[in-house]
Design a protein around this motif. Structure first.
Motif, PDB file in Angstrom:
ATOM      1  N   TYR A   4     -34.511 130.292  -0.975  1.00 18.34           N
ATOM      2  CA  TYR A   4     -35.002 131.545  -0.403  1.00 18.34           C
ATOM      3  C   TYR A   4     -36.517 131.668  -0.562  1.00 18.34           C
ATOM      4  CZ  TYR A   4     -30.090 132.933  -0.351  1.00 18.34           C
ATOM      5  OH  TYR A   4     -28.732 132.991  -0.112  1.00 18.34           O
ATOM      6  N   THR A   5     -37.244 130.651  -0.163  1.00 18.78           N
ATOM      7  CA  THR A   5     -38.695 130.713  -0.219  1.00 18.78           C
ATOM      8  C   THR A   5     -39.217 131.451   1.018  1.00 18.78           C
ATOM      9  OG1 THR A   5     -39.104 128.684   1.024  1.00 18.78           O
ATOM     10  CG2 THR A   5     -38.644 128.459  -1.337  1.00 18.78           C
ATOM     11  N   GLU A   6     -40.523 131.623   1.078  1.00 16.02           N
ATOM     12  CA  GLU A   6     -41.111 132.262   2.252  1.00 16.02           C
ATOM     13  C   GLU A   6     -40.898 131.428   3.511  1.00 16.02           C
ATOM     14  OE1 GLU A   6     -45.456 132.220   2.325  1.00 16.02           O
ATOM     15  OE2 GLU A   6     -45.401 130.930   0.541  1.00 16.02           O
ATOM     16  N   HIS A   7     -40.607 130.144   3.298  1.00 14.74           N
ATOM     17  CA  HIS A   7     -40.329 129.260   4.436  1.00 14.74           C
ATOM     18  C   HIS A   7     -38.835 128.994   4.589  1.00 14.74           C
ATOM     19  CE1 HIS A   7     -44.618 128.752   4.634  1.00 14.74           C
ATOM     20  NE2 HIS A   7     -44.649 128.268   3.409  1.00 14.74           N
ATOM     21  N   ARG A   8     -38.030 129.890   4.037  1.00 11.73           N
ATOM     22  CA  ARG A   8     -36.572 129.794   4.079  1.00 11.73           C
ATOM     23  C   ARG A   8     -36.064 128.601   3.287  1.00 11.73           C
ATOM     24  NH1 ARG A   8     -35.221 131.699  10.339  1.00 11.73           N
ATOM     25  NH2 ARG A   8     -36.372 133.668  10.214  1.00 11.73           N
ATOM     26  N   GLU A   9     -34.999 127.962   3.790  1.00 12.77           N
ATOM     27  CA  GLU A   9     -34.359 126.907   3.009  1.00 12.77           C
ATOM     28  C   GLU A   9     -35.011 125.545   3.274  1.00 12.77           C
ATOM     29  OE1 GLU A   9     -32.410 127.005   6.984  1.00 12.77           O
ATOM     30  OE2 GLU A   9     -33.001 128.516   5.503  1.00 12.77           O
ATOM     31  N   PRO A  10     -34.857 124.598   2.338  1.00 16.75           N
ATOM     32  CA  PRO A  10     -35.430 123.262   2.536  1.00 16.75           C
ATOM     33  C   PRO A  10     -34.754 122.510   3.674  1.00 16.75           C
ATOM     34  CG  PRO A  10     -34.084 123.321   0.552  1.00 16.75           C
ATOM     35  CD  PRO A  10     -34.189 124.730   1.029  1.00 16.75           C
ATOM     36  N   LYS A  11     -35.540 121.693   4.374  1.00 18.56           N
ATOM     37  CA  LYS A  11     -35.034 120.924   5.508  1.00 18.56           C
ATOM     38  C   LYS A  11     -35.072 119.414   5.264  1.00 18.56           C
ATOM     39  CE  LYS A  11     -34.385 124.532   8.157  1.00 18.56           C
ATOM     40  NZ  LYS A  11     -33.004 124.945   8.528  1.00 18.56           N
ATOM     41  N   LEU A  12     -35.863 118.988   4.275  1.00 18.38           N
ATOM     42  CA  LEU A  12     -36.045 117.562   4.007  1.00 18.38           C
ATOM     43  C   LEU A  12     -35.959 117.299   2.517  1.00 18.38           C
ATOM     44  CD1 LEU A  12     -39.155 116.668   6.202  1.00 18.38           C
ATOM     45  CD2 LEU A  12     -36.853 115.786   6.553  1.00 18.38           C
ATOM     46  N   ALA A  13     -35.564 116.070   2.180  1.00 17.29           N
ATOM     47  CA  ALA A  13     -35.626 115.618   0.793  1.00 17.29           C
ATOM     48  C   ALA A  13     -36.362 114.291   0.761  1.00 17.29           C
ATOM     49  CB  ALA A  13     -34.230 115.457   0.217  1.00 17.29           C
ATOM     50  N   LEU A  14     -37.295 114.179  -0.167  1.00 12.05           N
ATOM     51  CA  LEU A  14     -38.067 112.951  -0.351  1.00 12.05           C
ATOM     52  C   LEU A  14     -37.658 112.338  -1.683  1.00 12.05           C
ATOM     53  CD1 LEU A  14     -40.378 111.143   0.749  1.00 12.05           C
ATOM     54  CD2 LEU A  14     -41.969 112.575  -0.571  1.00 12.05           C
ATOM     55  N   LEU A  15     -37.218 111.086  -1.647  1.00  8.12           N
ATOM     56  CA  LEU A  15     -36.760 110.393  -2.850  1.00  8.12           C
ATOM     57  C   LEU A  15     -37.434 109.035  -2.961  1.00  8.12           C
ATOM     58  CD1 LEU A  15     -33.814 111.554  -1.263  1.00  8.12           C
ATOM     59  CD2 LEU A  15     -33.310 111.565  -3.707  1.00  8.12           C
ATOM     60  N   GLY A  16     -37.419 108.475  -4.167  1.00  7.85           N
ATOM     61  CA  GLY A  16     -37.937 107.129  -4.365  1.00  7.85           C
ATOM     62  C   GLY A  16     -39.428 107.028  -4.590  1.00  7.85           C
ATOM     63  N   VAL A  17     -40.112 108.162  -4.736  1.00  2.00           N
ATOM     64  CA  VAL A  17     -41.565 108.120  -4.899  1.00  2.00           C
ATOM     65  C   VAL A  17     -41.980 108.862  -6.164  1.00  2.00           C
ATOM     66  CG1 VAL A  17     -41.935 108.028  -2.409  1.00  2.00           C
ATOM     67  CG2 VAL A  17     -41.998 110.245  -3.568  1.00  2.00           C
ATOM     68  N   THR A  18     -43.087 108.445  -6.742  1.00  2.00           N
ATOM     69  CA  THR A  18     -43.747 109.240  -7.769  1.00  2.00           C
ATOM     70  C   THR A  18     -45.031 109.841  -7.204  1.00  2.00           C
ATOM     71  OG1 THR A  18     -44.724 107.183  -8.595  1.00  2.00           O
ATOM     72  CG2 THR A  18     -42.784 108.032  -9.754  1.00  2.00           C
ATOM     73  N   ASN A  19     -45.675 109.102  -6.302  1.00  2.00           N
ATOM     74  CA  ASN A  19     -46.823 109.639  -5.567  1.00  2.00           C
ATOM     75  C   ASN A  19     -46.376 109.936  -4.137  1.00  2.00           C
ATOM     76  OD1 ASN A  19     -49.256 109.377  -3.662  1.00  2.00           O
ATOM     77  ND2 ASN A  19     -50.246 109.505  -5.669  1.00  2.00           N
ATOM     78  N   ILE A  20     -46.588 111.143  -3.702  1.00  2.00           N
ATOM     79  CA  ILE A  20     -46.107 111.585  -2.394  1.00  2.00           C
ATOM     80  C   ILE A  20     -46.669 110.715  -1.261  1.00  2.00           C
ATOM     81  CG2 ILE A  20     -46.073 113.517  -0.760  1.00  2.00           C
ATOM     82  CD1 ILE A  20     -46.198 115.399  -3.141  1.00  2.00           C
ATOM     83  N   ASN A  21     -47.868 110.183  -1.454  1.00  2.00           N
ATOM     84  CA  ASN A  21     -48.520 109.420  -0.391  1.00  2.00           C
ATOM     85  C   ASN A  21     -48.171 107.931  -0.402  1.00  2.00           C
ATOM     86  OD1 ASN A  21     -49.905 111.697   0.577  1.00  2.00           O
ATOM     87  ND2 ASN A  21     -51.482 111.455  -0.990  1.00  2.00           N
ATOM     88  N   ASP A  22     -47.318 107.525  -1.352  1.00  2.00           N
ATOM     89  CA  ASP A  22     -46.954 106.110  -1.444  1.00  2.00           C
ATOM     90  C   ASP A  22     -45.648 105.886  -0.677  1.00  2.00           C
ATOM     91  OD1 ASP A  22     -46.293 103.544  -2.071  1.00  2.00           O
ATOM     92  OD2 ASP A  22     -46.482 103.782  -4.243  1.00  2.00           O
ATOM     93  N   PRO A  23     -45.676 105.174   0.464  1.00  2.00           N
ATOM     94  CA  PRO A  23     -44.500 105.055   1.324  1.00  2.00           C
ATOM     95  C   PRO A  23     -43.590 103.875   0.989  1.00  2.00           C
ATOM     96  CG  PRO A  23     -46.362 104.045   2.420  1.00  2.00           C
ATOM     97  CD  PRO A  23     -46.865 104.538   1.070  1.00  2.00           C
ATOM     98  N   ARG A  24     -43.932 103.074  -0.004  1.00  2.06           N
ATOM     99  CA  ARG A  24     -43.273 101.773  -0.157  1.00  2.06           C
ATOM    100  C   ARG A  24     -41.770 101.874  -0.440  1.00  2.06           C
ATOM    101  NH1 ARG A  24     -47.393  99.101  -4.347  1.00  2.06           N
ATOM    102  NH2 ARG A  24     -47.518 101.321  -4.940  1.00  2.06           N
ATOM    103  N   GLU A  25     -41.351 102.775  -1.281  1.00  2.00           N
ATOM    104  CA  GLU A  25     -39.927 102.880  -1.640  1.00  2.00           C
ATOM    105  C   GLU A  25     -39.309 104.206  -1.220  1.00  2.00           C
ATOM    106  OE1 GLU A  25     -38.269 100.418  -2.808  1.00  2.00           O
ATOM    107  OE2 GLU A  25     -39.965  99.064  -3.191  1.00  2.00           O
ATOM    108  N   LYS A  26     -40.028 104.977  -0.437  1.00  4.61           N
ATOM    109  CA  LYS A  26     -39.563 106.336  -0.150  1.00  4.61           C
ATOM    110  C   LYS A  26     -38.361 106.356   0.797  1.00  4.61           C
ATOM    111  CE  LYS A  26     -42.175 107.951   3.903  1.00  4.61           C
ATOM    112  NZ  LYS A  26     -43.055 109.003   4.402  1.00  4.61           N
ATOM    113  N   GLN A  27     -37.513 107.335   0.559  1.00  3.97           N
ATOM    114  CA  GLN A  27     -36.419 107.644   1.470  1.00  3.97           C
ATOM    115  C   GLN A  27     -36.548 109.130   1.812  1.00  3.97           C
ATOM    116  OE1 GLN A  27     -32.456 106.163   0.361  1.00  3.97           O
ATOM    117  NE2 GLN A  27     -33.420 104.681  -1.030  1.00  3.97           N
TER     118      GLN A  27
END
Length: 356
Positions: free
Chosen positions: A157-180
């Motif tokens: 219930y955030t100001e942007h309503r409910e979450p639409k995406l989940a990002l997994l496999g990363v420690t740095n958000i900008n690192d795409p190597r293992e992200k799902q």
């Protein structure tokens, strides 16, 4: 199909049945999904009878009493059974030993950067802002099965309503190597949660598809006991790393926090406007505090408060004991939703038929 036809089906394929011989009332184990059962007449076991009648599924038999099949009937499910069973399964999902990182952590506020495979259950939740191309990452969560993420009700219930995406496999958000990056299919907020109040502050997200298991993406275990033997826990998140620091943190941080007794935590939150009922021991667990200068902060909500899983020390897996609910940036203790209190609710959604 009539019941008499179902019984005849069982008799006809008696030799093909993977039977565990036994008498009525003896214990048995259902081979899929390795669940405890008890030998009963087919006509006395509704669960197995329905599988035979409606799905033509051949049951696992214990034997026969004259012409009546005796089947392995599942026992009423004990809350926590599936969590324990799945925990053992998830511990085998990685072929290489990841960096456990369960040694002493010096200091989210007061934290240090996490290792790349240290918390493979960590999820970052994304919200659509103006279009499907604009995303803000506002909350954390814990992967607890191949397709479900545990988070807080407040993250729904955030100001942007409910979450639409989940990002997994990363420690740095900008690192795409293992992200799902996976879309959220649906959400389940606890029915007794009320917006902006930290009571029953827990929710589940179902992903559109199962994750791919790697050393970077793997579920955590759920802590099913109300009493926590450890004296410290670890919080992880991408939230602010200093009080009043609202910069966009791109790295996952970890911080080791003391588990604080209920009375001390309740006293520190006395007269708090958003905790009008106080801190409730059954549903809350408190960690950290202002005297330590460490704690969860803005953006860490929904993430895990966790302890190292000691039953399988070689597999480097964590038990989620709490979901970050009130993150006070070390001004006061972090108040977490106690996971053990909600085990049955979680299991009924994540593993409803014992076979996921």
């Amino acid at each position: 199909m009539l019941l008499v036809d179902a019984i005849n089906l069982v008799k006809e394929f008696k030799q093909q049945a993977n039977a565990v011989r036994g008498d009525i009332g003896t214990s048995c184990i259902l081979e899929s999904p390795n669940y405890p059962g008890i030998c009963k007449l087919l006509i006395q076991c509704k669960e197995i009878r329905d599988e035979v009648v409606f799905h033509q599924k051949l049951p696992q038999t214990c034997g026969f009493e004259e012409t009546q099949p005796i089947v392995c009937c599942p026992k009423p499910r004990r809350p926590g059974y599936m969590s324990e069973s799945k925990c053992r399964e998830y511990a085998t999902y990685t072929k290489e030993k990841p960096l456990c990182g369960h040694s002493i952590v010096k200091r989210v506020v007061g934290g240090i950067p996490a290792g790349k495979t240290q918390f493979p259950h960590m999820a970052l939740l994304g919200y659509r802002i103006l279009s499907r191309y604009s995303v803000q990452w506002l909350c954390g969560g814990s992967l607890i099965s191949e397709q479900y993420i545990l988070t807080s009700g407040s993250c729904m219930y955030t100001e942007h309503r409910e979450p639409k995406l989940a990002l997994l496999g990363v420690t740095n958000i900008n690192d795409p190597r293992e992200k799902q990056e996976i879309n959220v299919a649906s959400g389940f907020t606890h029915p007794e949660y009320k917006k902006n109040l930290p009571y029953n502050d827990i929710a589940l997200l179902k992903l559109e598809r199962p994750v791919e298991m790697t050393s970077y993406v793997r579920p955590a275990c759920l802590y099913i006991n109300s009493a926590i033997q450890d004296t410290t826990a670890v919080a992880t998140g991408w939230g602010a790393t200093e009080y009043l620091d609202r910069s966009n943190n791109r790295n996952l941080f970890e911080v080791k926090l003391d588990i604080i007794d209920h009375q001390t935590c309740n006293d520190l939150y006395r007269n708090s406007s958003n905790l009008d009922k106080g801190v409730i021991n059954d549903i809350h667990v408190c960690t950290g505090g202002a005297t330590e200068g460490k704690g969860a902060c803005e953006g860490d909500s929904g993430g895990p408060m966790q302890i190292y899983h000691r039953k399988d020390a070689t597999r480097c897996i964590y038990d989620v004991v709490g979901v970050i609910s009130v993150a006070s940036c070390a001004e006061r203790p972090t108040v977490n939703t106690r996971v053990s209190y909600y085990i049955k609710w979680i299991e009924d959604i994540v593993w409803p038929d014992d076979s996921e």
